[in-house]
Write a protein that holds these residues in place. Structure first.
Motif, mmCIF file in Angstrom:
data_model
loop_
_atom_site.group_PDB
_atom_site.id
_atom_site.type_symbol
_atom_site.label_atom_id
_atom_site.label_comp_id
_atom_site.label_asym_id
_atom_site.label_seq_id
_atom_site.Cartn_x
_atom_site.Cartn_y
_atom_site.Cartn_z
ATOM 1 N N GLY A 187 47.575 49.363 48.988
ATOM 2 C CA GLY A 187 47.317 48.025 49.499
ATOM 3 C C GLY A 187 48.201 46.943 48.909
ATOM 4 O O GLY A 187 48.132 45.791 49.336
ATOM 5 N N SER A 206 39.517 46.394 50.979
ATOM 6 C CA SER A 206 38.986 45.218 51.651
ATOM 7 C C SER A 206 39.834 43.992 51.339
ATOM 8 O O SER A 206 40.636 43.982 50.404
ATOM 9 N N THR A 207 39.649 42.964 52.117
ATOM 10 C CA THR A 207 40.294 41.687 51.869
ATOM 11 C C THR A 207 39.230 40.611 51.909
ATOM 12 O O THR A 207 38.146 40.802 52.465
ATOM 13 N N LYS A 208 39.519 39.468 51.297
ATOM 14 C CA LYS A 208 38.504 38.425 51.177
ATOM 15 C C LYS A 208 38.259 37.698 52.494
ATOM 16 O O LYS A 208 37.232 37.051 52.657
ATOM 17 N N LYS A 237 45.412 43.011 60.752
ATOM 18 C CA LYS A 237 44.492 42.003 60.201
ATOM 19 C C LYS A 237 44.189 41.016 61.317
ATOM 20 O O LYS A 237 45.111 40.510 61.970
ATOM 21 N N ALA A 269 47.256 37.523 50.510
ATOM 22 C CA ALA A 269 46.098 38.326 50.132
ATOM 23 C C ALA A 269 46.465 39.798 50.085
ATOM 24 O O ALA A 269 46.935 40.364 51.055
ATOM 25 N N GLN A 270 46.251 40.436 48.941
ATOM 26 C CA GLN A 270 46.436 41.871 48.832
ATOM 27 C C GLN A 270 45.096 42.542 49.091
ATOM 28 O O GLN A 270 44.039 41.948 48.945
ATOM 29 N N LEU A 271 45.142 43.811 49.464
ATOM 30 C CA LEU A 271 43.909 44.554 49.660
ATOM 31 C C LEU A 271 43.308 44.917 48.315
ATOM 32 O O LEU A 271 44.018 45.252 47.366
ATOM 33 N N GLN A 272 41.999 44.842 48.210
ATOM 34 C CA GLN A 272 41.297 45.211 46.998
ATOM 35 C C GLN A 272 40.759 46.627 47.159
ATOM 36 O O GLN A 272 40.183 46.962 48.185
ATOM 37 N N GLU A 295 52.033 43.969 50.452
ATOM 38 C CA GLU A 295 51.796 43.779 51.880
ATOM 39 C C GLU A 295 52.854 42.832 52.483
ATOM 40 O O GLU A 295 53.152 41.780 51.921
#
Length: 421
Positions: A181, A405-407, A164, A21-24, A184
Motif C-alpha cells: 500500500g 484501508s484508507t481514512k 479509489k 493518503a497511503q493505505l493502512q 501510491e
C-alpha cells in the motif's frame, strides 16, 4: 524487465502525482507453522532514506509465514556469525546487512541470510541503488528471504492497482501502489466511474473501464509513459477486460449485440472476435493459466454461474454447481485453483476450489472482486465493512488475513500485478 521495474517505481512524475493518503495495513491470523527468523538492524542504515530492516520485518510479518524475532542490534553482512547462539535464541534463520553511501549518491545495500539450524549461509544480495529505490531493494531482500525459506517466490516487490472512489464528490481515481500500500501514485483520475483495472503480464500497462464518455469504454494505459489508447468503444457497453497470459490479447464483454457476450481482441484494439453466442448474459471473462480456455459468468442456466470454454469459442461447460449465485471467476497462476464470489447464507463470500479434486474452501465473507497474487499464495479482494469498502488479502489456506484501508472514501476493484525482475 529490471529496467522496467525501476521505471515503474519512478514513474510518479510521468503518470500522476503521489497521493497523500497511503493505505493502512491491519494483519490478522498467522500461518499454521511459522518459521522463526531473526532480523537485525542493517549496519549504517540510518543514512538511507528508508530503514531497510524495518521494511523487511514488516514484509515478513505481513505474510503470516514467519515469526519475526528482533535481533536487538545492528549486524553487518561482513560480521562473523555464531549460528548456534541464534539457534539457541529460537531463530531458525538470521538476516543481517549493511548500507553504504556511494560517492555518486547511490546506496549500496547488501544482505546475507543464514541458516542457524545447519549453520551455513543460505543467500545474499547486493545492489547499488538510487535513493528512491532503497524501499524497493528492501522488498527484494524480503522476497529473497521468503523464497529461500519457503521455496515459493515472494511477492513483496510486486505492485497492485485499485480504484479509489468518492461517489458523493464525483471523484474516481485509478491508483497504483506497492503490494503493502506504500508509494501510491495516480494513473488516471476523473469525475465519472473507473472500474475493472487489469495488469498486463509484463507489468507495464493496465487496462480498465472508464465512464468518462458517459458510457463504459475500455482503455489501456501505459504506466511508464502515461499514454493510453482505446481498446474497445463499440455500440452499447464495453467492460471486464482481462489479459491473456502472453499479453497479446484481451478477453472483454460487449453488449453490442444485445445481451453481454464474451469477445477477444488484440492488445492494440484490432481483431475483435466474438467467442460466446448464447441467449443469456455472458460476462466477466478470465483466461486460464495456459491461455487455452476462458472462464466466464453466464446466466444461461437461469442464474449466474461460472462456465469454461475454449479460447476459440464454442460449447461451454459449467464449473460451479453449489449455490444459486456464483460470479467473478479468477484462476491461480499455476492453473490449479479457481477463486470466485458466491452468494450463500444471505451474503457474498470468497471461495477457492481445487480444480482437480473439486474441493471448495470458504475464505472470506463480505467479499467481491478477487485477484490472485502472482505466486498464487494470496488473494486480494474488496471487502465491505462498517459502511466502507476497503481492500483485504487472505492466504489461499484462509489462515492469514490483512486489511488495507484508507481514512477517506472507498477503495475497491483490486488487481494484483505480475512478478517484475
Amino acid at each position: 524487465m529490471k529496467k522496467l521495474h525501476y521505471l515503474l517505481f519512478s514513474a510518479t512524475l510521468l503518470i500522476g502525482s503521489a497521493a497523500n493518503a497511503q493505505l493502512q495495513v491491519e494483519i490478522a491470523g498467522v500461518g499454521s507453522n511459522q518459521i522463526p527468523v531473526a532480523v537485525a538492524a542493517f549496519a549504517d542504515e540510518s543514512m538511507a532514506p528508508e530503514q531497510i530492516s524495518a521494511i523487511v520485518r514488516a514484509d515478513l510479518e505481513r505474510s503470516g509465514v514467519f515469526k519475526v524475532i528482533n535481533a536487538g542490534q545492528a549486524i553487518s553482512d561482513s560480521a562473523s556469525i555464531d549460528a548456534s547462539s541464534w539457534k539457541a535464541r529460537g531463530a531458525d534463520a538470521l538476516v543481517v546487512g549493511s548500507v553504504q553511501k556511494q560517492p555518486d549518491g547511490r546506496f549500496a545495500v547488501r544482505y546475507k541470510l543464514y541458516d542457524t539450524v545447519k549453520g551455513g549461509q543460505l543467500s545474499q544480495l547486493g545492489n547499488e541503488v538510487q535513493p528512491r529505490f532503497t524501499r524497493l531493494q528492501a522488498h527484494r531482500i524480503a522476497d529473497d528471504v521468503y523464497e529461500k525459506l519457503t521455496g515459493t517466490r515472494g511477492i513483496f516487490s510486486t505492485r497492485i492497482a485499485y480504484v479509489k472512489e468518492n461517489r458523493a464528490g464525483r471523484d474516481f481515481v485509478l491508483a497504483v501502489a506497492d503490494a503493502d500500500g506504500e508509494n501510491e501514485i495516480i494513473a488516471a483520475h476523473g469525475r465519472e466511474p473507473i472500474i475493472s483495472p487489469s495488469w498486463s503480464p509484463d507489468g507495464g500497462k493496465v487496462a480498465y473501464v472508464s465512464f468518462e464518455d458517459r458510457k463504459p469504454v475500455i482503455y489501456m494505459q501505459d504506466l511508464v509513459t502515461g499514454k493510453r489508447r482505446v481498446i474497445a468503444n463499440e455500440k452499447g457497453s464495453n467492460s471486464a477486460p482481462t489479459w491473456s497470459p502472453d499479453g497479446s490479447k484481451l478477453a472483454i464483454a460487449l453488449s453490442k449485440s444485445g445481451n453481454y457476450q464474451v469477445y477477444i481482441v488484440n492488445a492494440d484494439g484490432s481483431g475483435l472476435r466474438r467467442l460466446s453466442n448464447s441467449s443469456g448474459i455472458d460476462t466477466e471473462p478470465h483466461f486460464s493459466a495456459d491461455g487455452q480456455s476462458i472462464y466466464f459468468t453466464s446466466d444461461r442456466s437461469g442464474g449466474p454461474q461460472i462456465y469454461k470454454m475454449s479460447v476459440a469459442g464454442g460449447n461451454a461447460t459449467r464449473v460451479t454447481f453449489n449455490g444459486n449465485y456464483n460470479i467473478s471467476p479468477r484462476v491461480s497462476p499455476d492453473g490449479k485453483t479457481l477463486a470466485w464470489i458466491s452468494q450463500r447464507d444471505g451474503g457474498y463470500s470468497l471461495y477457492a476450489k481445487d480444480l482437480a479434486s473439486g474441493q471448495e474452501l470458504r475464505l472470506a465473507d463480505g467479499a467481491s472482486e478477487p485477484s490472485f497474487s502472482p505466486n498464487g499464495k494470496y488473494i486480494m479482494y474488496a471487502n465491505k465493512s462498517g459502511g466502507r469498502v476497503a481492500l483485504a488479502v487472505v492466504s489461499t489456506d484462509g489462515r492469514v488475513k490483512q486489511r488495507l484501508s484508507t481514512k477517506a472514501g472507498n477503495i475497491r476493484e483490486p488487481s494484483w500485478g505480475p512478478f517484475m525482475k
